[in-house]
Design an enzyme around this catalytic site. Sequence first.
Site, short mmCIF file in Angstrom:
data_model
loop_
_atom_site.label_atom_id
_atom_site.label_comp_id
_atom_site.label_asym_id
_atom_site.label_seq_id
_atom_site.Cartn_x
_atom_site.Cartn_y
_atom_site.Cartn_z
N SER A 167 61.05 3.13 37.24
CA SER A 167 60.00 2.23 36.78
C SER A 167 58.87 2.18 37.82
O SER A 167 58.28 3.20 38.12
CB SER A 167 60.58 0.84 36.50
OG SER A 167 59.68 0.06 35.75
N LYS A 219 45.29 -17.00 25.40
CA LYS A 219 45.57 -17.46 26.76
C LYS A 219 47.09 -17.54 26.97
O LYS A 219 47.60 -17.29 28.06
CB LYS A 219 44.92 -18.83 27.01
CG LYS A 219 45.18 -19.40 28.40
CD LYS A 219 44.62 -18.47 29.48
CE LYS A 219 44.85 -19.04 30.88
NZ LYS A 219 44.38 -18.12 31.91
#
Length: 339
Positions: A167, A219
Site C-alpha cells: 500500500s 462536507k
Amino acid sequence: MEWVAEYTMFLAKAFTFVVVVFLIVALVASIKARNKREEGTLTVVRLNDQLLRMTEKLEHSVLSKPVLKSLIKSRKAKAKAREKSTETGKRVFVLNFDGDIKASALDHLRHEVTAVLELATDKDEIVVKLESGGGMVHAYGLAASQLVRIREAGVPLTVCIDKVAASGGYMMACIGTRILAAPFAILGSIGVVAQMPNFNRLLKKHDVDYEMLTAGEYKRTLTLFGENTEKGREKFQEDLENIHRLFKSFVGQYRPQLDVAAVATGEIWFGNEAVEMALADEITTSDQYISRMVHEADVFEVHYVLRKRLQDKLSAGVSVTIDRLLLTWISRFHNQRFW
C-alpha cells in the site's frame, strides 16, 4: 517523646516544600521545552569499519599467528595507499524507514534526505531499507515525496524490502531506481481502504438525538453517529476511487515497466512473484546487498535522532504494550492471519 513528633512534623513539612519546588521547576522546564524547537542529532556510522571490526575479531579467534600477521600487514598497506589517493570513490548512504500507520518515521527521513543530498552526487548511491504495510494517504504521500527528491537530484536510489512494502509502503518503494526484495517479502496492495462503525441505530434505541451542521453538500459523507444516506455512500466511494486512480498514476509514473492495471487490485505478492510481476527487480536481502557494497564503496549508515521527552517515552511505551496485548488476545482467540 514529644521532640520525635515535632521532628517528624518538621521532616514532613520540609519534604512537602521540596516536592512543591520540584514540581514548579519541572513545570517551568516543560513549558520552556514546548516553546523551544527541538533539534535532533545526525549520526553517521561507516559500515566498512563496523564490518572490519567484526572480521578482525573473528580472525584473531580462528587464524594462526603467521597468517594473521600477514593479513594485517596487507590490510595496512591497502589502507595507506587509499589515504594517499586523491580520488574520491563511490559512496553509498544507507537510510532506514520503519513505517507505522501514521508514517511517523517521516520526521527522521526528511532530515536524513536533506543532509545526504547536500553531499551526494550522481556517482554515489542512496539505499533505503524500507518496511511498511502502509497507512494514512496524506502521510505516505509526503513520505514518498522525500524519495522523489532523491530521484529529482539525479542520485541513484535503491530500495531494499526485507519484510513488507505494501500500500503506502509500495507507493514509496516504486520510486526507487531499483527495488530489491527478500524471497518472502510482501509487495503490492495497490488499493485504498476505509472503514468505520455507525452508532446511529444504537442512539435511536436509547432516544439520543445527534445533530451535525455542515456548510457544503459533501462536507461530511459518512459519519459515526449520524444517519448515513445512499448519496453519502456513493460520494465516499467516489472519493476512494479517485485516490486509487491517483495511486495507480503515481506508480505508473515511476515504474513504467509495470502493468499497473494487472497489479492495482489490492492484492499482494511475495518476493519471487513480485519480480515476475515487475513489482521488484531482484531477489536479495538488504544484508546481502549492503555487504556487497562494502567491498565496492564507502558505505555510511545515516540516522537522524530526536531526543524524546519523558512524557513521549512513557506514552510510546504504553502504546506498544497495548498493541502487543491486543495482538496476543486476537491471535489467541481468533484464528486470523496478519500481514
